[in-house]
Structure formats: C-alpha cells, structure tokens
Scaffold this active site. Structure first.
Site, PDB file in Angstrom:
ATOM      1  CE  LYS A 107       1.337  82.658 113.302  1.00 41.53           C
ATOM      2  NZ  LYS A 107       2.521  83.349 113.892  1.00 41.53           N
TER       3      LYS A 107
HETATM    4  C1  LIG Z   1       3.304  82.850 114.870  1.00 40.32           C
HETATM    5  C2  LIG Z   1       4.625  83.465 114.987  1.00 40.32           C
HETATM    6  C3  LIG Z   1       5.683  82.797 115.625  1.00 40.32           C
HETATM    7  C4  LIG Z   1       5.507  81.440 116.264  1.00 40.32           C
HETATM    8  O1  LIG Z   1       5.265  80.425 115.320  1.00 40.32           O
HETATM    9  P1  LIG Z   1       4.701  79.014 115.792  1.00 40.32           P
HETATM   10  O2  LIG Z   1       4.442  78.263 114.538  1.00 40.32           O
HETATM   11  O3  LIG Z   1       3.433  79.305 116.549  1.00 40.32           O
HETATM   12  O4  LIG Z   1       5.716  78.395 116.655  1.00 40.32           O
HETATM   13  C5  LIG Z   1       6.930  83.410 115.623  1.00 40.32           C
HETATM   14  N1  LIG Z   1       7.126  84.624 115.082  1.00 40.32           N
HETATM   15  C6  LIG Z   1       6.124  85.304 114.479  1.00 40.32           C
HETATM   16  C7  LIG Z   1       6.405  86.642 113.911  1.00 40.32           C
HETATM   17  C8  LIG Z   1       4.848  84.752 114.413  1.00 40.32           C
HETATM   18  O5  LIG Z   1       3.872  85.432 113.805  1.00 40.32           O
END
Ligand SMILES: *Cc1c(COP(=O)(O)O)cnc(C)c1O
Length: 458
Positions: A107
């Site tokens: 993210k």
């Molecule tokens: C947020 C997250 C996900 C999922 O991603 P999406 O975009 O919500 O599908 C998977 N793995 C980690 C480590 C995350 O922080």
C-alpha cells in the site's frame, strides 16, 4: 481526462477533484472516461516510468515536470533501488516484492504518492480536508506515513479491534503527529468500512467536515498500482499471469486496467484466504456474502470487495444505473448474479479464483523457507499457493506466474515463526517499533459516536 462515477449520477470531475473526493457523491467510485494506451518507453527508473505510465490519467491538471518530481519524491522513501524488484524463486515462478516502502506493505506504493499529491493540490487550493477511512491493518499505517507531514490534512482511520497484528496496530498508534488518529472499533473490517460509507452518505456531515478518502476506493490508489504490473513485465521481457492476494479487489483491478492499457498479461489468479467470496463467485457466477472469519492474513479478511464495483460497471457496459441497482440489491439480499453471457465475456479466461486456508498458508511459507531460505509473509503465501494450485488446472506448468508479494515477513512475525521457526527482523527504521509509546483510542461500532469523534478532530 475526465472521470465518471460507477453509479452514473455524480458530477463528472477532473483528476485533482477525484483525488480529493475519494468516493463519488452518488456512492459510486470514479473511473476514467476512457482507458488510455501504454506508451512503449521502458528503461527509465521506477519513478520516471511511473510518471509516464500515469500521465494520461493526470491529464493537464498537474504540470508534467511537477508530477514527475512528485513521483521521484514518493519513491525516494523506498529501501530498494528498483522500488518493486522482481525475484525468481523457481522455474517460471516469480515474486514481485512490493514491500520495500516505509510501512512494509504494498500500500506504500500508492499512498506515498497520494500523500505528495494531497500536499501539492491542497497547498495550491489553500484548502484543508479530513480523511476518514477503514483499515484491515495495512492501509492505516501506510496512509499515516503518506500524509502525516501534510499540513492541510487531518486523518482518522478506523480499524477492527484485536483483528490487526501488533506490528500493524503499532504502525498506526505510535505515530504522534497531531493530525493523525487511529481508532479501534468494536467490530470487523466490514463494520469499519460501513461506518466510513455511512459518514460519506451523510451529506451534511461530509460537507461540514470536508471529508476525503484514501481507501482503495480512491481512484489514485488504483492508478498508482497499475505501474508495477507494467514495470514487472518490462523486466521479465515476456507475458505472464499475475497471482494477486486479494481483499478489496483494488490490487487485482489495477492489473486488469494495465491489461486494458495493453500490458501483456495472460490472466489473473485471484487469491483468497478462507474469506473466499470471490473464489465462490468465479466458481458459481453468484456473489454471496458470508460472515468474516479471522485468518493468518488479516489484510484479506474481507467479504465485500469494494473495488469489484469498478469491474461490475465495465461488465454492465458502463451503465451506472444498472450498476447502482445491482449493488443496492446486493446490500439488501446479500446476493448478486451475473448473466452467463457477461460472465463469459468478462471473467472467463481472464480471472480464476483459488482459496488458501491457514494450514495451506503455513505449508507454503515453510516450503519456500526450506527450498530457498527465504521468509515470506502470509498474504504472499496465499498468493503463491493459489498460483501453484492454478498450474496443471488452469495453466500449463510452463506458464510464468508472478505472485505479488504484498507484505514484508516482519509485519507478521507470529505466522512466520509458526511456519518456519524463524523470527523475521524488522528493517532498521522500525527496529524500536515494539517499544515506542502508543496512543490508543477505542469506540463502539456506532455511527453517532464516530461522527462526534471525527468532528472533534478538526
Ligand atoms: C491490502 C492488502 C491486501 C489486499 O489488497 P486489496 O487491494 O484490498 O485486494 C493483500 N495483502 C496485503 C499485505 C495487504 O496489505
């Protein structure tokens, strides 16, 4: 470039307004009016390549040179010179490491840029916003790191109490900037997300507090994630399937957009943990919400994948009214059907879903450790397990599959220890995280209580 809402009745906006709005006023999500085509200019470094891939989405709202510099600043916080390195771990098996940013999850790639963009646009407009959001664990810390230094931003993130890891919680509660607030809610992630949606749907409250969003419903998050699909294939030199550990469907949607733009993507393995609404959808063409079950991969403990709405809008030939009705029915009945012809046109041959329970997650982590000495986090393991399951069923053994490694193993030390007996080490800048003082705020799962708190933070 103009943006339209997936529910068809919000104002058409340009890039900067879409950045600040987050959610559209009709409850929909913004998407660009058209999908642009990729230019073919690899070789630049990540930040420069990112700026050129995203340029058509920004349009003329930010000067090209300024935008390029914002990308350089955003990605200068990453610990790896490639930003998102591609690592071969076996025959035709790759990990795309997306966890080299400040808070150790993928993210950061979007939120570091989102923070720079908010700062730039709000300064220019001399405005102040209140960002509210829900986090299943990783968005909160990444959002705080992205915007803590923005003078014109306050931020409140709701997280499900006792359902995020200690590291995830501390990455939020140890940030001492006065404009940053983490709130533990007595409920699940979906409860948190519902509270956020309710705040946005309360027009009076939204306008009085100048609400904004940086959850993956914010278009700019998705846009920034398109980049690494393109750069990974440029590094690989040929086409591939991507396996994406999925919660809100934001990351996999970004890949689908890269494919629309011309990236040579052979398909997507949509990887779920026990919360497998998407896997069941791909199997049965019917979306049915269940209760959320806590797992070893908490950032994917989600039943209602909010970004699926953007794909649904495409599947409905961009008919906003039809999409709005479908989602309203889903809310009421907990069930959503897709016509067989639409399923064939949009889903079959592009997406396949696989689930991976906690036991398979641990087995996969252990297997990687035993074969290569590498520690992987449980979300990455879900993706890798799904990729391996898809070989021999959906894809031949010779298919190259790139699994998105979405978190650093040190973010989930308990699971890593259970699987391998090893304790992953936090990178230096976080080495004292577990001994930093925390600022804990808890609230009940109650809209009134949360709204009162948010209004008091301004
Ligand atoms: C947020 C997250 C996900 C999922 O991603 P999406 O975009 O919500 O599908 C998977 N793995 C980690 C480590 C995350 O922080």
């Amino acid at each position: 470039m103009q943006y339209i809402s997936t529910r068809g009745s919000a104002p058409v906006l340009g890039f900067c307004d879409v950045l600040l709005a987050g959610l559209a006023r009709d409850g929909g999500l913004y998407v660009p009016e058209i999908w642009p085509t990729l230019d073919k200019t690899p070789n630049a470094n990540y930040a420069n390549r990112a700026a050129s891939i995203m340029a058509p989405f920004v349009g003329n709202e930010i000067d090209v040179k300024v935008f390029n510099q914002l990308c350089i600043d955003a990605y200068s916080t990453f610990r790896h010179p490639d930003v998102a390195p591609l690592v071969e771990i076996g025959p035709n098996e790759y990990l795309l490491e997306l966890f080299h940013g400040p808070t150790l999850a993928f993210k950061d790639i979007a939120l570091q840029l989102v923070g720079k963009l908010f700062d730039h646009v709000l300064k220019q407009r001399n405005e102040r916003v209140m960002i509210v959001g829900a986090t299943s664990g990783d968005t909160g810390g990444a959002a705080f790191d992205g915007v803590a230094s923005c003078r014109n931003v306050d931020i409140v993130m709701l997280y499900p109490n006792n359902r995020v890891s200690d590291v995830q919680r501390r990455q939020m509660t140890t940030v001492m900037s006065p404009n940053v607030h983490a709130v533990a809610i007595d409920g699940t992630f979906d409860d948190c997300q519902d509270l956020v949606k309710a705040m946005f749907n309360d027009e009076k409250f939204r306008d009085a507090n100048n609400l904004s969003a940086v959850n993956s419903i914010n278009w700019v998050r998705v846009m920034a994630q398109v980049v690494y699909y393109v750069t990974a294939l440029e590094k690989l030199g040929h086409s591939a399937v991507f396996s994406v550990p999925t919660g809100n469907f934001g990351n996999v949607l970004a890949g689908w957009i890269a494919k629309q733009m011309g990236a040579q993507i052979d398909g997507f393995v949509v990887a779920s943990n026990t919360n497998d609404i998407l896997t069941r959808f791909f199997e049965s063409q019917q979306m049915i919400a269940n209760e959320v079950v806590p797992t070893l991969s908490p950032s994917m403990d989600i039943q209602v994948s909010s970004n699926f709405e953007r794909l649904l809008f495409e599947m409905n030939s961009r008919d906003g009214a039809a999409t709005a009705k479908q989602l309203k029915d889903f809310r009421m009945l907990g069930k959503l059907n897709v016509a067989p012809s639409i399923f064939t046109n949009w889903i079959a041959g592009v997406f396949t879903g696989y689930r991976c329970d906690d036991e398979q997650t641990l087995t996969t982590m252990k297997d990687v450790y035993q074969k290569s000495g590498m520690l992987i986090d449980p979300h990455t393991a879900v993706g890798l397990s799904a990729a391996r399951q898809s070989k021999g069923t959906n894809y031949p053994k010779s298919q190259s599959i790139i699994t998105l490694a979405t978190a650093h193993p040190a973010k989930f030390p308990d699971a890593v220890r259970r699987a391998t007996g090893q304790t992953p080490v936090l990178p230096e800048h976080l080495a004292d995280l577990m001994s930093r003082p925390e600022r804990i705020i808890s609230l009940p799962n109650d809209l009134q209580a949360v709204q009162t708190f948010v209004a008091g933070c301004r």
